[in-house]
Design a protein around this motif. Structure first.
Motif, PDB file in Angstrom:
ATOM      1  N   SER A 250      31.602  11.478  11.555  1.00  0.00           N
ATOM      2  CA  SER A 250      32.449  12.657  11.417  1.00  0.00           C
ATOM      3  C   SER A 250      33.924  12.335  11.441  1.00  0.00           C
ATOM      4  O   SER A 250      34.741  13.233  11.328  1.00  0.00           O
ATOM      5  N   ALA A 251      34.314  11.079  11.581  1.00  0.00           N
ATOM      6  CA  ALA A 251      35.726  10.741  11.628  1.00  0.00           C
ATOM      7  C   ALA A 251      36.377  10.754  10.257  1.00  0.00           C
ATOM      8  O   ALA A 251      37.562  10.506  10.139  1.00  0.00           O
ATOM      9  N   THR A 252      35.632  11.040   9.188  1.00  0.00           N
ATOM     10  CA  THR A 252      36.186  11.028   7.850  1.00  0.00           C
ATOM     11  C   THR A 252      36.784  12.369   7.440  1.00  0.00           C
ATOM     12  O   THR A 252      37.129  12.546   6.285  1.00  0.00           O
ATOM     13  N   GLY A 253      36.900  13.319   8.329  1.00  0.00           N
ATOM     14  CA  GLY A 253      37.517  14.587   7.980  1.00  0.00           C
ATOM     15  C   GLY A 253      36.753  15.800   8.459  1.00  0.00           C
ATOM     16  O   GLY A 253      37.119  16.926   8.123  1.00  0.00           O
ATOM     17  N   TRP A 254      35.681  15.628   9.217  1.00  0.00           N
ATOM     18  CA  TRP A 254      34.941  16.768   9.721  1.00  0.00           C
ATOM     19  C   TRP A 254      35.733  17.480  10.811  1.00  0.00           C
ATOM     20  O   TRP A 254      36.497  16.861  11.551  1.00  0.00           O
ATOM     21  N   SER A 255      35.500  18.770  10.914  1.00  0.00           N
ATOM     22  CA  SER A 255      36.088  19.528  12.005  1.00  0.00           C
ATOM     23  C   SER A 255      35.211  19.418  13.247  1.00  0.00           C
ATOM     24  O   SER A 255      34.113  18.847  13.217  1.00  0.00           O
ATOM     25  N   ARG A 256      35.692  19.968  14.335  1.00  0.00           N
ATOM     26  CA  ARG A 256      34.911  19.935  15.570  1.00  0.00           C
ATOM     27  C   ARG A 256      33.614  20.721  15.444  1.00  0.00           C
ATOM     28  O   ARG A 256      32.573  20.348  16.002  1.00  0.00           O
ATOM     29  N   GLY A 257      33.671  21.831  14.706  1.00  0.00           N
ATOM     30  CA  GLY A 257      32.463  22.625  14.527  1.00  0.00           C
ATOM     31  C   GLY A 257      31.384  21.884  13.763  1.00  0.00           C
ATOM     32  O   GLY A 257      30.208  21.959  14.097  1.00  0.00           O
ATOM     33  N   ARG A 258      31.781  21.171  12.707  1.00  0.00           N
ATOM     34  CA  ARG A 258      30.792  20.407  11.955  1.00  0.00           C
ATOM     35  C   ARG A 258      30.211  19.281  12.798  1.00  0.00           C
ATOM     36  O   ARG A 258      29.016  18.983  12.724  1.00  0.00           O
ATOM     37  N   THR A 259      31.052  18.641  13.577  1.00  0.00           N
ATOM     38  CA  THR A 259      30.551  17.577  14.445  1.00  0.00           C
ATOM     39  C   THR A 259      29.559  18.130  15.463  1.00  0.00           C
ATOM     40  O   THR A 259      28.497  17.547  15.695  1.00  0.00           O
ATOM     41  N   ALA A 260      29.900  19.255  16.073  1.00  0.00           N
ATOM     42  CA  ALA A 260      28.974  19.870  17.030  1.00  0.00           C
ATOM     43  C   ALA A 260      27.682  20.311  16.348  1.00  0.00           C
ATOM     44  O   ALA A 260      26.586  20.177  16.914  1.00  0.00           O
TER      45      ALA A 260
END
Length: 557
Positions: free
Chosen positions: A343-353
């Motif tokens: 998720s370090a490539t541009g995901w937001s916190r919501g997508r990571t969760a």
């Protein structure tokens, strides 16, 4: 030659074209069932021949082989020769037994589908149907034959569980033969409700599911592998009891070899039991007797068996028992690390969760699915339940993965985002071209970088102008960032970097990351600004004739 032949009906032509593929599938399915059944029969016959005290003849051994082959497909057996005369169910399936039959079905379907690819009219459905229709009659014949022995198959489980496993293994084989296309997965997702279908369809949802699947695979490996490690530690700690039970259970090398094979087949079951013990709910060792890390109920009188000797003692758990909680803790950290890296490539916190939650669901579902065949009844009354309770173990795994993996994933994502998109270092850079000075005056050629207008750029001895360090992402005054290959002139006559700029991870999408040479708007704007800012050409001044240099006197000796 001119006579027209009567064309056959489309149905007959279709059957004629599809017959080779269907026949190959039927033959492959029947051969796969025969090979699996024959392997079990050879093993049981060898043990029967080597046994010094056989209880029955070769017919009884073949009945046992057919029953074990059905048990490998998840079919529950019923033991009729009990002391009380009441039939006792046998529902604990050794998880190592289904490996051979399912692999044979998978390979038969894969080979049949690979042969069908050469025919333009054949399809994967033909290969799948042929393998399933060729396998099930052999299984039905084996069930009819086993029903006359001491271990009889339950017809409810035979008609419900066995076809589902065969169809699933054949479907995976056909999917593998066609290169595992994603369209087949979309066809399966159509069966989901519309609300869930929207969550798993689309490019973004597929990316999240792919990351969650990889993280879930790592988490499942840690949970089950950690359970196997706990089993090994417990067996070593109870080494004396394990050795005594193995030696007292039977006599002779043939009997001990049979017990050893049974223990090896039940090792995956014991690993799932230990995983249930590590995540908290534990497992049931008889109706009403729960064994967990916090406390263990006294177990009923059990037969002497090597794997049962590794069960912890009854009573309250101590620090040695609580240490089993390291397994789900490490599993949650591993899942969070996998999701955070992706998720370090541009995901937001919501997508990571969301990816962590998907991984937790996949882990919980897989462990719960393994807990169902790993346990089951071994009789009636107290022996009616053995092994972990699937919904308790699944819920505990989901809680551990989500509770530990979520903060770990967010922390890894923040750390990697900071290391990639942090502020750049201050670097000395030269100026590109003469600039307008404050107040409208032109900067004289040779003005030092950062010096006032009209000052010389260097001393008479030719020293280089001093460079002024600037921040690449900060305000641009009279300098140019060496990290950017080009610059563009704004309306306020200042230079701004126009290159690869990091996107802001928290405030939405940042500046465009498109290179300047791939941006058509940049070319148009640059040409317009260049034309507007270019002063009219003036006539070049007349050049003065070059001065004649005085002739040097000839050298003298």
């Amino acid at each position: 030659m001119t006579a027209r032949r009567t064309s056959s009906s489309p149905l007959l032509a279709r059957l004629r074209d599809r017959t080779p593929g269907l026949a190959a599938g039927l033959l492959g399915g029947a051969v796969a069932a025969g090979l699996g059944l024959g392997s079990f029969a050879v093993l049981v016959i060898m043990l029967w021949i080597s046994s010094p005290y056989p209880d029955s003849g070769p017919g009884g051994a073949l009945h046992v082989a057919a029953a074990l082959w059905l048990l490998a497909h998840g079919v529950e057996l019923v033991r009729t020769d009990t002391l009380s005369g009441v039939p006792a169910p046998v529902g604990v399936t050794p998880l190592l037994l289904p490996a051979l039959p399912l692999w044979l079905v998978h390979r038969a379907a894969r080979d049949a589908a690979s042969e069908d690819e050469e025919s333009p009219t054949a399809s994967g459905r033909t290969a799948w149907a042929g393998v399933v229709l060729g396998y099930l009659p052999v299984a039905a014949a084996a069930a009819l034959y086993a029903s006359g022995g001491a271990l009889r198959p339950s017809w409810v489980w035979t008609c419900g569980c066995l076809p589902v496993l065969v169809m699933g293994a054949a479907g995976v084989g056909v999917w593998t033969a066609y290169g595992r296309p994603s369209g087949a997965v979309d066809g399966v997702l159509v069966l989901l409700p519309p609300a869930m279908r929207r969550l798993v369809r689309g490019a973004d949802a597929r990316a999240r599911l792919a990351v969650a699947a990889r993280a879930a695979g790592a988490g499942i490996s840690v949970v089950v592998g950690g359970g196997a490690a706990l089993l090994g530690v417990s067996l070593v700690a109870h080494g004396a009891a394990t050795r005594a039970s193995f030696l007292q259970l039977t006599e002779g090398w043939s009997g001990r070899f049979a017990v050893l094979l049974l223990c090896l087949a039940l090792v995956p079951n014991a690993a799932v039991w230990a995983a249930g013990y590590a995540v908290g709910p534990g497992f049931v060792l008889g109706a009403g007797h729960v064994v967990g890390p916090l406390s263990s109920d006294p177990a009923p009188t059990l037969p002497s068996f090597p794997l049962l000797a590794a069960v912890p003692e009854a009573g309250l758990g101590g620090p040695a028992h609580w240490a089993a909680g390291v397994v789900p803790l490490v599993a949650g950290a591993v899942v969070g690390w996998f999701v955070g890296r992706a998720s370090a490539t541009g995901w937001s916190r919501g997508r990571t969760a969301g990816a962590v939650c998907w991984a937790a669901v996949l882990c919980a579902g897989t462990v719960a699915a393994l807990a169902v065949p790993a346990g089951g009844p071994l009789g009636v009354g107290t022996l009616a339940r053995f092994g972990p309770v699937w919904w308790q173990v699944g819920g505990a795994v989901m809680g551990w993965i989500a509770g530990v993996g979520l903060p770990v994933a967010l922390a890894v994502r923040a750390w990697r985002g900071r290391s990639r998109g942090g502020p750049r270092q201050w670097v000395p850079v030269p100026r590109l071209s003469p600039r307008k000075a404050t107040g409208g005056a032109e900067t004289a050629p040779g003005t030092a970088l950062g010096a006032a207008p009209g000052t010389a750029s260097g001393t008479a001895s030719g020293t280089a102008p001093a460079a002024v360090p600037v921040e690449a992402n900060g305000p641009q005054d009279d300098t140019y960032d060496q990290h950017d290959t080009h610059a563009r002139r704004d309306q306020d006559d200042t230079y701004e970097p126009y290159g690869f700029l990091p996107a802001a991870p928290e405030t939405g999408p940042g500046p465009s990351s498109t290179p300047w040479y791939d941006d058509p708007a940049h070319e148009t704007r640059w040409a317009a600004l260049k034309e507007a800012s270019t002063p009219p050409e003036e006539a070049p001044p007349e050049e003065a004739p070059p001065e004649e240099s005085p002739e040097k006197p000839p050298p003298t000796d």
